[in-house]
Design an enzyme around this catalytic site. Structure first.
Site, PDB file in Angstrom:
ATOM      1  N   GLY A 260     -29.434  -9.110 -25.395  1.00  0.00           N
ATOM      2  CA  GLY A 260     -30.224  -8.098 -26.075  1.00  0.00           C
ATOM      3  C   GLY A 260     -30.646  -8.562 -27.454  1.00  0.00           C
ATOM      4  CB  CYS A 289     -27.238 -13.643 -25.058  1.00  0.00           C
ATOM      5  SG  CYS A 289     -28.374 -14.159 -26.363  1.00  0.00           S
ATOM      6  CD  GLN A 293     -24.903 -12.861 -30.615  1.00  0.00           C
ATOM      7  OE1 GLN A 293     -25.392 -11.758 -30.812  1.00  0.00           O
ATOM      8  NE2 GLN A 293     -25.635 -13.973 -30.596  1.00  0.00           N
ATOM      9  N   GLY A 333     -30.738 -15.497 -32.392  1.00  0.00           N
ATOM     10  CA  GLY A 333     -30.872 -15.740 -33.825  1.00  0.00           C
ATOM     11  C   GLY A 333     -29.613 -15.439 -34.593  1.00  0.00           C
ATOM     12  CG  PHE A 334     -27.719 -12.400 -35.302  1.00  0.00           C
ATOM     13  CD1 PHE A 334     -27.251 -12.006 -36.551  1.00  0.00           C
ATOM     14  CD2 PHE A 334     -28.972 -11.969 -34.897  1.00  0.00           C
ATOM     15  CE1 PHE A 334     -28.024 -11.210 -37.384  1.00  0.00           C
ATOM     16  CE2 PHE A 334     -29.763 -11.181 -35.717  1.00  0.00           C
ATOM     17  CZ  PHE A 334     -29.281 -10.796 -36.964  1.00  0.00           C
ATOM     18  CG  HIS A 373     -30.168 -16.296 -21.664  1.00  0.00           C
ATOM     19  ND1 HIS A 373     -30.305 -14.984 -21.273  1.00  0.00           N
ATOM     20  CD2 HIS A 373     -30.158 -16.280 -23.016  1.00  0.00           C
ATOM     21  CE1 HIS A 373     -30.381 -14.202 -22.340  1.00  0.00           C
ATOM     22  NE2 HIS A 373     -30.298 -14.968 -23.410  1.00  0.00           N
ATOM     23  CD  GLU A 375     -30.395 -15.162 -17.781  1.00  0.00           C
ATOM     24  OE1 GLU A 375     -31.243 -15.097 -18.689  1.00  0.00           O
ATOM     25  OE2 GLU A 375     -29.194 -15.437 -18.004  1.00  0.00           O
TER      26      GLU A 375
END
Length: 398
Positions: A260, A289, A293, A333-334, A373, A375
């Site tokens: 997300g 992802c 986190q 981006g994190f 990722h 997938e």
């Protein structure tokens, strides 16, 4: 940035574009790049990032993780395979717009249904061609991902000072919870398997009695659910704001935390307490992802905003258990600060680009996650084992 000079303030209220220019990119730094607009006319503001994939631009545009961002493609020929309904990761594009080097050409691919620029216009997304994307990418690598405005007007008239002010006023992704904006609004059961040439998306495979995976949607890509189903799971999807009771009411055999957009610390205000409760059940859990986190935050780790982020289809990741290098797709981006993870979290994967954490597993709970990722068919199948590992660990409740 090539052929672009910083705008001195104050500037004229209205600046006329150079001959032939119908689009402009204005960065919060004051850099301005003129180009040729395509797709929808209008203005969009967000973070400017770059993506290194040579294919899959439609998947990139519809990936909910790109909410709040406009994507610069380093590959020059974007749009030459057209657009089609099979390559969508969501019903509508979530990226604000795209920045490319070459004009969109007539498609040359048997799967094409329409031109990319027509698809962009239909969905209200702005494109900008004619930009020196190599120079812009270098600018991002050196100075970090800036805030910016992308604008398209057939008239070629743009209020540059107003666009610059808009870019500078945008608060940025840090501290921004975007999962609530892109998540599903209702609970639903996923149906369908992975795509096959000549067949499209077939029925999900697996045994009749399948382990039940409850997925929390923070902005999931559809292909994640397809791969969970292909690995033999029955998949139910809940919104990002789902409570512990709502998850447990579905009697899960496994729990999935999706990818997300936005700042995981912001989404974590409501997501982390739920994940912590779920961990106490000892039901197997898998995150990708943003889900990776959030799992890190739930066990006491920390995350940080990256300088430029990882976005592309060719990112090497080392699997620490055996030294195997996986070629992965990334879009974040994190990042999880590996040193912040507790003793009960064992690092399993690291990025070979910068050494950042790319995966970990808990030693006291049946939970693991990766930053990349699997997938997205990187390698192309280097990481598909993760779905089989997760679904294979699940036991169907009696």
């Amino acid at each position: 940035m090539a052929d672009a000079k910083p705008i001195a303030m104050p500037a004229k209220v209205s600046a006329k574009a150079p001959d032939g220019a119908t689009g402009v990119l204005v960065l919060s730094t004051g850099d301005v790049a003129w180009g040729r607009g395509f797709g929808a006319e209008g203005v969009a503001v967000g973070e400017v990032c770059f993506h290194t994939a040579m294919t899959g631009y439609q998947e990139v545009m519809t990936d909910p993780s790109f909410a709040g961002q406009m994507v610069t493609f380093t590959f020059p020929h974007i749009g030459n395979v057209g657009a089609n309904p099979d390559d969508l990761e969501a019903d509508d594009p979530h990226a604000l717009g795209i920045i490319v080097r070459e004009d969109v050409t007539e498609p040359s691919n048997f799967r094409s249904v329409e031109r990319l620029d027509a698809w962009m216009a239909k969905h209200g997304r702005i494109g900008l061609a004619g930009i020196d994307t190599r120079a812009l990418t270098k600018r991002i690598r050196v100075g970090g991902a800036p805030n910016g405005v992308i604008a398209h007007s057939a008239s070629g008239d743009f209020d540059i000072p107003a666009l610059l002010e808009k870019a500078r006023a945008w608060p940025g992704l840090e501290g921004m919870d975007l999962a609530k904006d892109v998540t599903t609004e209702t609970h639903y059961g996923w149906e369908g398997g992975v795509w096959k040439l000549g067949f499209g998306y077939g029925a999900a495979s697996g045994a009749e009695t399948k382990p039940h995976v409850v997925a929390i949607d923070y902005g999931a890509k559809r292909n994640i659910y397809r791969n969970l189903a292909a690995a033999g799971a029955k998949v139910s999807v809940l919104p990002a704001t789902a409570t512990y009771d709502e998850v447990m009411a579905l009697a899960p055999d496994g729990i999935f935390l999706s990818n997300g957009p936005g700042d995981p610390a912001a989404t974590g205000h409501y997501a982390v307490p739920v994940i912590q409760q779920l961990l106490e059940t000892r039901i197997p859990l898998f995150g990708i992802c943003l889900g990776h986190q959030l799992l890190a935050l739930a066990v006491g780790g920390r995350t940080t905003k990256m300088f430029q982020g990882h976005r592309g289809a060719n990112h090497p990741v080392k699997r620490l258990a055996d030294g195997v290098v996986e070629i992965t797709s990334m879009n974040h981006g994190f990042a999880v600060i590996g040193e912040s993870l507790p003793e009960t979290a064992r690092e399993t994967h690291v990025s070979l680009f910068d050494g950042s954490n790319a995966g970990f597993e808990l030693t006291d709970r049946p939970a693991f996650s990766v930053q990349y990722h699997p997938e997205a068919s990187p390698g192309p199948q280097d990481s598909l084992y993760l779905f089989e590992k997760f679904v294979g660990s699940l036991k169907v409740a009696a």
